[in-house]
Design an enzyme around this catalytic site. Structure first.
Site, short mmCIF file in Angstrom:
data_model
loop_
_atom_site.label_atom_id
_atom_site.label_comp_id
_atom_site.label_asym_id
_atom_site.label_seq_id
_atom_site.Cartn_x
_atom_site.Cartn_y
_atom_site.Cartn_z
N TYR A 1 -1.22 -0.40 10.41
CA TYR A 1 -1.45 -0.79 9.01
C TYR A 1 -0.27 -0.35 8.15
O TYR A 1 0.26 -1.12 7.34
CB TYR A 1 -2.75 -0.17 8.51
CG TYR A 1 -3.07 -0.53 7.07
CD1 TYR A 1 -3.52 -1.80 6.73
CD2 TYR A 1 -2.92 0.41 6.04
CE1 TYR A 1 -3.80 -2.13 5.41
CE2 TYR A 1 -3.20 0.09 4.72
CZ TYR A 1 -3.65 -1.18 4.40
OH TYR A 1 -3.91 -1.51 3.09
N SER B 1 0.86 -1.20 0.00
CA SER B 1 0.00 0.00 0.00
C SER B 1 0.88 1.23 0.00
O SER B 1 2.01 1.20 0.52
CB SER B 1 -0.88 0.02 1.25
OG SER B 1 -1.51 1.28 1.38
N1 LIG Z 1 -8.76 -0.79 -0.85
C1 LIG Z 1 -7.70 0.00 -0.73
O1 LIG Z 1 -7.85 1.24 -0.68
C2 LIG Z 1 -6.33 -0.58 -0.66
C3 LIG Z 1 -5.24 0.29 -0.83
C4 LIG Z 1 -3.95 -0.23 -0.75
C5 LIG Z 1 -3.76 -1.57 -0.52
N2 LIG Z 1 -4.83 -2.40 -0.34
C6 LIG Z 1 -4.57 -3.81 -0.06
O2 LIG Z 1 -5.20 -4.60 -1.03
C7 LIG Z 1 -5.46 -5.90 -0.49
C8 LIG Z 1 -6.89 -6.30 -0.80
O3 LIG Z 1 -7.77 -5.43 -0.10
P1 LIG Z 1 -9.17 -4.97 -0.71
O4 LIG Z 1 -9.16 -3.51 -0.79
O5 LIG Z 1 -9.50 -5.78 -1.92
O6 LIG Z 1 -10.14 -5.33 0.52
P2 LIG Z 1 -11.34 -6.35 0.67
O7 LIG Z 1 -12.32 -6.16 -0.45
O8 LIG Z 1 -11.83 -6.18 2.07
O9 LIG Z 1 -10.65 -7.77 0.50
C9 LIG Z 1 -9.84 -8.32 1.49
C10 LIG Z 1 -9.59 -9.77 1.13
O10 LIG Z 1 -8.70 -10.33 2.11
C11 LIG Z 1 -9.21 -11.58 2.50
N3 LIG Z 1 -8.80 -11.93 3.86
C12 LIG Z 1 -8.92 -11.18 4.99
N4 LIG Z 1 -8.48 -11.88 6.05
C13 LIG Z 1 -8.08 -13.10 5.57
C14 LIG Z 1 -7.54 -14.26 6.17
N5 LIG Z 1 -7.34 -14.36 7.50
N6 LIG Z 1 -7.25 -15.32 5.38
C15 LIG Z 1 -7.46 -15.26 4.05
N7 LIG Z 1 -7.97 -14.19 3.42
C16 LIG Z 1 -8.27 -13.12 4.19
C17 LIG Z 1 -10.73 -11.46 2.37
O11 LIG Z 1 -11.29 -12.74 2.14
P3 LIG Z 1 -12.21 -13.58 3.17
O12 LIG Z 1 -12.90 -12.61 4.07
O13 LIG Z 1 -13.12 -14.31 2.24
O14 LIG Z 1 -11.25 -14.47 3.86
C18 LIG Z 1 -10.85 -10.61 1.12
O15 LIG Z 1 -10.87 -11.42 -0.02
C19 LIG Z 1 -5.14 -5.81 1.00
O16 LIG Z 1 -3.87 -6.36 1.23
C20 LIG Z 1 -5.12 -4.32 1.26
O17 LIG Z 1 -4.31 -3.97 2.34
C21 LIG Z 1 -6.10 -1.94 -0.43
#
Ligand SMILES: NC(=O)c1ccc[n+]([C@@H]2O[C@H](COP(=O)([O-])OP(=O)(O)OC[C@H]3O[C@@H](n4cnc5c(N)ncnc54)[C@H](OP(=O)(O)O)[C@@H]3O)[C@@H](O)[C@H]2O)c1
Length: 242
Positions: free
Chosen positions: A150, A137
């Protein structure tokens, strides 16, 4: 690299960025293993993909990760690409002492990523090839109040990626890319339970946001470079954010 028939594992594939990455890799001809804790959601997403395999994986559990990778290897026989997208973001002010949120952030974002790297390395070392993409991130580079743990977790992933390139690329021909998105339109902020922080942040203010597909496009860019090219890092923000 031609992605046709390459095998890609995407963690966090049930939602948001991971889901879009799985879909876009599949469109390019990859065989995609979708992993997360929500098998029903994964199976629904998999219905729209041509060659997919859905597997339950809790990245906070050594046993769950090991078993899931064994199943993926049994199913597809090899793993060419691993995308570590599973992550949580329960932002908190340090003064509010949300220890469980802090520890969960490290458990999923840092230790979860390590568990998956640990599980995929034997296969990639044996093949003498592979590409590991860590979804970090911009918060790993630009810290803000409320983002301490985070941001620290994502800084760890960025530095881990740098060290992986040093150790794994020369000896084992494994490429490593860290992708550092700014705000993306997903459910990630639903993890936040610190009410004081939520009251302060005004998340409904119409700020510019990326779409998950913008991050999937970055993964396609990194993975389709010639074998001799390793895209080290991609930092991506929505237009209008400095
Ligand atoms: N959205 C943003 O603004 C943003 C910005 C920078 C970086 N990111 C990064 O992008 C990545 C994806 O995030 P997102 O924005 O797509 O959020 P999201 O829609 O909330 O997705 C998060 C994913 O992580 C999985 N997860 C959470 N805990 C888990 C566990 N214990 N074991 C296995 N899977 C787990 C969830 O799946 P289940 O609940 O089905 O297990 C879900 O598929 C993350 O690493 C986040 O830090 C996001």
């Amino acid at each position: 690299m031609d992605l046709n028939d390459k095998v890609a594992v995407v963690t966090g594939a049930s939602s948001g960025i991971g889901k879009s990455i799985a879909q876009e890799l599949s469109k390019k001809g990859c065989k995609v293993a979708l992993a997360s804790r929500s098998l029903d959601k994964l199976k629904d997403i998999g219905k729209g993909l041509s060659q997919s395999f859905e597997v339950e994986m809790d990245v906070t559990s050594n046993e769950s990760v090991t078993t899931a990778f064994e199943k993926i290897q049994d199913h597809f026989g090899s793993i060419d690409i691993l995308v570590n997208s599973a992550g949580v973001m329960p932002l908190t002010y340090l003064k509010n002492r949300k220890l469980e949120d802090w520890l969960q952030t490290i458990e999923v974002n840092v230790k979860g990523t390590l568990r998956c790297i640990h599980a995929v390395l034997p296969m990639m070392k044996k093949q003498h090839s592979g590409h590991i993409i860590n979804i970090a991130s911009v918060d790993g580079k630009e810290i803000f109040e409320g983002g301490a743990v985070y941001g620290a977790s994502k800084a760890a992933v960025i530095e881990l990626s740098r060290a992986m390139r040093m150790e794994l690329s020369p000896d084992f021909n494994i490429r490593v890319t860290s992708i550092e998105p700014g705000t993306v339109e997903t459910d990630l902020r639903e993890d936040i339970s610190d009410q004081e922080l939520l009251d302060d942040k005004d998340y409904g203010n119409g700020e510019p946001k990326l779409e998950p597909k913008n991050i999937a496009d970055a993964v396609l860019y990194a993975t389709t470079q010639p074998d001799s090219v390793n895209v080290n890092e991609l930092l991506i923000k929505p237009t209008g954010k400095s």
